[in-house]
Design a protein around this motif. Sequence first.
Motif, PDB file in Angstrom:
ATOM      1  N   ALA A   1       0.842  -1.200   0.000  1.00 62.44           N
ATOM      2  CA  ALA A   1       0.000   0.000   0.000  1.00 62.44           C
ATOM      3  C   ALA A   1       0.875   1.246   0.000  1.00 62.44           C
ATOM      4  CB  ALA A   1      -0.913   0.000   1.221  1.00 62.44           C
ATOM      5  N   VAL A   2       0.677   2.102  -1.005  1.00 58.46           N
ATOM      6  CA  VAL A   2       1.450   3.342  -1.115  1.00 58.46           C
ATOM      7  C   VAL A   2       0.469   4.506  -1.272  1.00 58.46           C
ATOM      8  CG1 VAL A   2       3.157   4.633  -2.451  1.00 58.46           C
ATOM      9  CG2 VAL A   2       3.391   2.150  -2.182  1.00 58.46           C
ATOM     10  N   PRO A   3       0.413   5.422  -0.296  1.00 53.16           N
ATOM     11  CA  PRO A   3      -0.495   6.572  -0.411  1.00 53.16           C
ATOM     12  C   PRO A   3       0.061   7.612  -1.381  1.00 53.16           C
ATOM     13  CG  PRO A   3       0.720   6.674   1.658  1.00 53.16           C
ATOM     14  CD  PRO A   3       1.105   5.383   0.994  1.00 53.16           C
TER      15      PRO A   3
ATOM     16  N   VAL B   1      -5.741  11.440  -0.222  1.00 57.53           N
ATOM     17  CA  VAL B   1      -4.769  10.510  -0.800  1.00 57.53           C
ATOM     18  C   VAL B   1      -5.476   9.382  -1.534  1.00 57.53           C
ATOM     19  CG1 VAL B   1      -2.966  10.979   0.905  1.00 57.53           C
ATOM     20  CG2 VAL B   1      -4.648   9.164   1.342  1.00 57.53           C
ATOM     21  N   ARG B   2      -4.783   8.825  -2.486  1.00 51.33           N
ATOM     22  CA  ARG B   2      -5.231   7.640  -3.206  1.00 51.33           C
ATOM     23  C   ARG B   2      -4.264   6.512  -2.872  1.00 51.33           C
ATOM     24  NH1 ARG B   2      -5.069   9.677  -7.730  1.00 51.33           N
ATOM     25  NH2 ARG B   2      -7.271   9.915  -8.221  1.00 51.33           N
ATOM     26  N   ILE B   3      -4.793   5.354  -2.506  1.00 53.56           N
ATOM     27  CA  ILE B   3      -3.934   4.234  -2.139  1.00 53.56           C
ATOM     28  C   ILE B   3      -3.652   3.368  -3.360  1.00 53.56           C
ATOM     29  CG2 ILE B   3      -3.661   2.224  -0.668  1.00 53.56           C
ATOM     30  CD1 ILE B   3      -3.663   4.848   0.842  1.00 53.56           C
ATOM     31  N   LEU B   4      -2.385   3.322  -3.741  1.00 49.95           N
ATOM     32  CA  LEU B   4      -1.962   2.432  -4.815  1.00 49.95           C
ATOM     33  C   LEU B   4      -1.530   1.103  -4.207  1.00 49.95           C
ATOM     34  CD1 LEU B   4       0.176   4.644  -7.238  1.00 49.95           C
ATOM     35  CD2 LEU B   4      -2.249   4.102  -7.346  1.00 49.95           C
ATOM     36  N   GLY B   5      -1.823   0.010  -4.888  1.00 52.98           N
ATOM     37  CA  GLY B   5      -1.364  -1.305  -4.468  1.00 52.98           C
ATOM     38  C   GLY B   5      -0.254  -1.763  -5.385  1.00 52.98           C
TER      39      GLY B   5
ATOM     40  N   GLY C   1     -14.197   5.842  -5.765  1.00 52.79           N
ATOM     41  CA  GLY C   1     -13.379   4.696  -5.396  1.00 52.79           C
ATOM     42  C   GLY C   1     -13.615   3.461  -6.238  1.00 52.79           C
ATOM     43  N   LEU C   2     -13.606   3.602  -7.556  1.00 50.45           N
ATOM     44  CA  LEU C   2     -13.900   2.473  -8.434  1.00 50.45           C
ATOM     45  C   LEU C   2     -13.023   1.264  -8.121  1.00 50.45           C
ATOM     46  CD1 LEU C   2     -15.184   1.141 -10.954  1.00 50.45           C
ATOM     47  CD2 LEU C   2     -13.333   2.166 -12.290  1.00 50.45           C
ATOM     48  N   PHE C   3     -11.704   1.456  -8.113  1.00 49.58           N
ATOM     49  CA  PHE C   3     -10.787   0.331  -7.939  1.00 49.58           C
ATOM     50  C   PHE C   3     -10.938  -0.324  -6.569  1.00 49.58           C
ATOM     51  CE2 PHE C   3      -8.844   2.507 -11.492  1.00 49.58           C
ATOM     52  CZ  PHE C   3      -8.332   1.482 -12.264  1.00 49.58           C
TER      53      PHE C   3
END
Length: 416
Positions: free
Chosen positions: A65-67, A75-79, A141-143
């Motif tokens: 998890a990378v904000p 923030v958007r959380i990337l995986g 928050g689609l993803f």
Amino acid sequence: MNKTKPFIISKDLVMEAYKLVKENAGAAGIDKQTLDDFDKDLKGNLYKLWNRMSSGSYLPPPVKAVPIPKKQGGVRILGIPTVTDRIAQMVVKLTVEPSMEPYFLRDSYGYRPNKSALQAIGVTRQRCWQYNWVLEFDIKGLFDNIDHELLMKAVRGHTNDEWAILYIERWLKAPMQQPNGDLIARTKGTPQGGVVSPLLSNLFLHYAYDKWMCKHHPTVPWCRYADDGLAHLESEKAAQQMLESLKRRFEECLLELHPEKTKIVYCKDEGRKQEYCNTEFNFLGYCFRQRWNCNSKTNRLFLGFNPAVSKHAVKAMQARTQKSGICRRTDLELEGIAKLFNPVLQGWINYYGYYHGSALYPVLRHFNRTLISWAIRKYKQLRRSKTRAARFLEEVYKRQPDLFAHWKMGMKGAFA
């Protein structure tokens, strides 16, 4: 090809997937292994991956998890998957995408071969001239919220590869590891940052929105880029009805429209007959609104509803220039700075300068002012004098107008 394996996966396909992942670069996952680390035993690492995938024993590790800060706050959380997992996902993407892509519709532009954001901007520009109202929508928050059961139903409808289905299911369930090490179980969504996630989200919205629009609103032109979409309508009443219909549709699909980013916009150019609260909208880094244009045949000015780089995009580009620390790189000559930053500048010009390019000038002038600050630090004779530094760069510009990507545009008073 080893026929003793339960799943037949070509070693050449794994190699092709590796090359594409290598080309796209990317950060390390939870195992901290970089692409350079992976390359140290490339043959062995690829063989292990092929062997595990072919035998059905490959288990995706948790994603990191990378904000990432959003342009408009929050923030958007990337995986971020590991390097090995990115290659595995690419293997599956290369396998299933050809069976899905032919079914996707013309006005779906995001994350697709031979489709681009600029194409979406262009078709939107034309439709804003033809229709006075546009419904701009964004899916909240689609993803993070895609329903796994509905998604897998769509996946099974487009591929019979059991191993691809197996691994997609495993990726959807793979936990997310927080910065503190905690593992968060996932019962919905597909990580934003995964190689296969954009394809899966497109497939989901193909049925949730694209096909639904064609069936229930066949006369309404629409355009979608991932979770951002537009529908063009002839009246405010029709736009309101479309909004309510769309809310119900996404609720059926267990999704929600973003309340702040979804709005109805009045986009008539000249001869407006009414006032309305929303008369502009942002789409893919461009702001659509009334702008003065010049008729090339009559040389007369007229108001048109057209796109130009948005204020948010301008601020983001200026922030990137500032964050780069170019003004402090006194170890470099101008040629070194040009080599370092020209790809970025050219990318900005190619994308944000395509429509109403003069709106990009504040970004390019800001970069020139950064060069002035660099020159003041670099050369003692220019210190404490912005005027001298500007004159110095003006002379360089006259001798080498092609040194920087944006200098080729020939902006008047570039260092004023």
